[in-house]
Design a protein around this motif. Structure first.
Motif, PDB file in Angstrom:
ATOM      1  N   ARG A  20      -2.873   6.056   0.118  1.00  0.00           N
ATOM      2  CA  ARG A  20      -3.550   5.699  -1.131  1.00  0.00           C
ATOM      3  C   ARG A  20      -2.543   5.521  -2.261  1.00  0.00           C
ATOM      4  O   ARG A  20      -2.787   4.820  -3.211  1.00  0.00           O
ATOM      5  CB  ARG A  20      -4.549   6.800  -1.511  1.00  0.00           C
ATOM      6  N   VAL A  21      -1.410   6.229  -2.158  1.00  0.00           N
ATOM      7  CA  VAL A  21      -0.331   6.136  -3.138  1.00  0.00           C
ATOM      8  C   VAL A  21       0.952   5.864  -2.368  1.00  0.00           C
ATOM      9  O   VAL A  21       1.217   6.497  -1.346  1.00  0.00           O
ATOM     10  CB  VAL A  21      -0.189   7.447  -3.949  1.00  0.00           C
ATOM     11  N   ARG A  35       3.427  -8.557  -2.460  1.00  0.00           N
ATOM     12  CA  ARG A  35       3.285  -9.674  -1.521  1.00  0.00           C
ATOM     13  C   ARG A  35       2.256  -9.371  -0.432  1.00  0.00           C
ATOM     14  O   ARG A  35       1.556 -10.259   0.025  1.00  0.00           O
ATOM     15  CB  ARG A  35       4.663  -9.936  -0.880  1.00  0.00           C
ATOM     16  N   ILE A  36       2.165  -8.103  -0.015  1.00  0.00           N
ATOM     17  CA  ILE A  36       1.251  -7.746   1.085  1.00  0.00           C
ATOM     18  C   ILE A  36      -0.013  -7.048   0.582  1.00  0.00           C
ATOM     19  O   ILE A  36      -0.773  -6.506   1.362  1.00  0.00           O
ATOM     20  CB  ILE A  36       1.964  -6.857   2.131  1.00  0.00           C
ATOM     21  N   ARG A  37      -0.265  -7.085  -0.715  1.00  0.00           N
ATOM     22  CA  ARG A  37      -1.365  -6.314  -1.316  1.00  0.00           C
ATOM     23  C   ARG A  37      -2.735  -6.615  -0.713  1.00  0.00           C
ATOM     24  O   ARG A  37      -3.579  -5.739  -0.635  1.00  0.00           O
ATOM     25  CB  ARG A  37      -1.400  -6.502  -2.826  1.00  0.00           C
ATOM     26  N   ALA A  44      -4.071   2.484  -3.894  1.00  0.00           N
ATOM     27  CA  ALA A  44      -4.595   2.398  -5.253  1.00  0.00           C
ATOM     28  C   ALA A  44      -3.491   2.425  -6.304  1.00  0.00           C
ATOM     29  O   ALA A  44      -3.649   1.848  -7.380  1.00  0.00           O
ATOM     30  CB  ALA A  44      -5.563   3.553  -5.508  1.00  0.00           C
ATOM     31  N   LYS A  45      -2.381   3.095  -6.010  1.00  0.00           N
ATOM     32  CA  LYS A  45      -1.280   3.235  -6.968  1.00  0.00           C
ATOM     33  C   LYS A  45       0.045   3.134  -6.257  1.00  0.00           C
ATOM     34  O   LYS A  45       0.182   3.541  -5.106  1.00  0.00           O
ATOM     35  CB  LYS A  45      -1.315   4.588  -7.674  1.00  0.00           C
ATOM     36  N   VAL A  46       1.015   2.624  -6.992  1.00  0.00           N
ATOM     37  CA  VAL A  46       2.405   2.621  -6.549  1.00  0.00           C
ATOM     38  C   VAL A  46       3.200   3.358  -7.613  1.00  0.00           C
ATOM     39  O   VAL A  46       3.045   3.094  -8.803  1.00  0.00           O
ATOM     40  CB  VAL A  46       2.943   1.178  -6.377  1.00  0.00           C
TER      41      VAL A  46
END
Length: 173
Positions: A20-21, A35-37, A44-46
């Protein structure tokens, strides 16, 4: 997972693990995740360690630390409650290994990591006076186990995840 891995490998690990993170070192890694989102919709977060990517879903490391401080200020017992909730058989780490040509997650429980770390610490061979140089990628099972030993014994650790920089970084350490 190594940021040097190809898009398919990173997508596979993030989807399989239910991440999720995601913690990303720098701009290029965040750009690759962008690019791969479409294939990693559960993320949900980076958290970006170095830099500040211009997107509200990307949180700089300083922002994450500030959120943690704010949360602890509002709920002073949050850390002790969370530590109490950790179960010995609960998942501590999920490094991936290639087994028979297939990438598989290896579930490492808290009890497995702490047993090994406590056993090594009880030998009394390692202490806070020692320094460990770890030139292996953090996504390896070995690195995860060594981090547990480091926490149990209290010695400092110098991390080097890039195999091409081992000689230079060892000279620095």
């Amino acid at each position: 997972v190594s940021p040097a891995a190809d898009d398919e490998t990173i997508t596979g690990v993030l989807v399989d693990s239910g991440a999720r993170v995601v913690i990303a070192e720098g701009y290029e890694t965040v750009r690759m995740l962008w690019r791969i989102r479409a294939r990693i919709r559960d993320v949900a977060k980076v958290v970006q360690i170095d830099g500040d990517y211009p997107d509200e879903r990307v949180l700089p490391l300083e922002g994450l630390l500030a959120l943690g401080r704010d949360h602890l200020e509002a709920q002073p017992r949050a850390l002790s409650q969370r530590l109490y909730a950790v179960r010995r058989r609960g998942l501590a780490a999920l490094p991936y290994a290639v087994v028979d040509g297939i990438r598989r997650g290896v579930r490492l429980s808290h009890s497995a990591l702490t047993y090994q770390a406590t056993a090594l610490a009880s030998l009394g061979r390692l202490s806070g006076a020692d320094l460990l140089y770890l030139p292996v990628p953090m996504e390896s099972m070995y690195a995860q186990a060594v981090l547990g030993v480091q926490l149990a014994c209290g010695f400092p650790i110098a991390l080097e995840g890039g195999g091409d920089r081992v000689t230079d970084s060892l000279a620095t350490v």
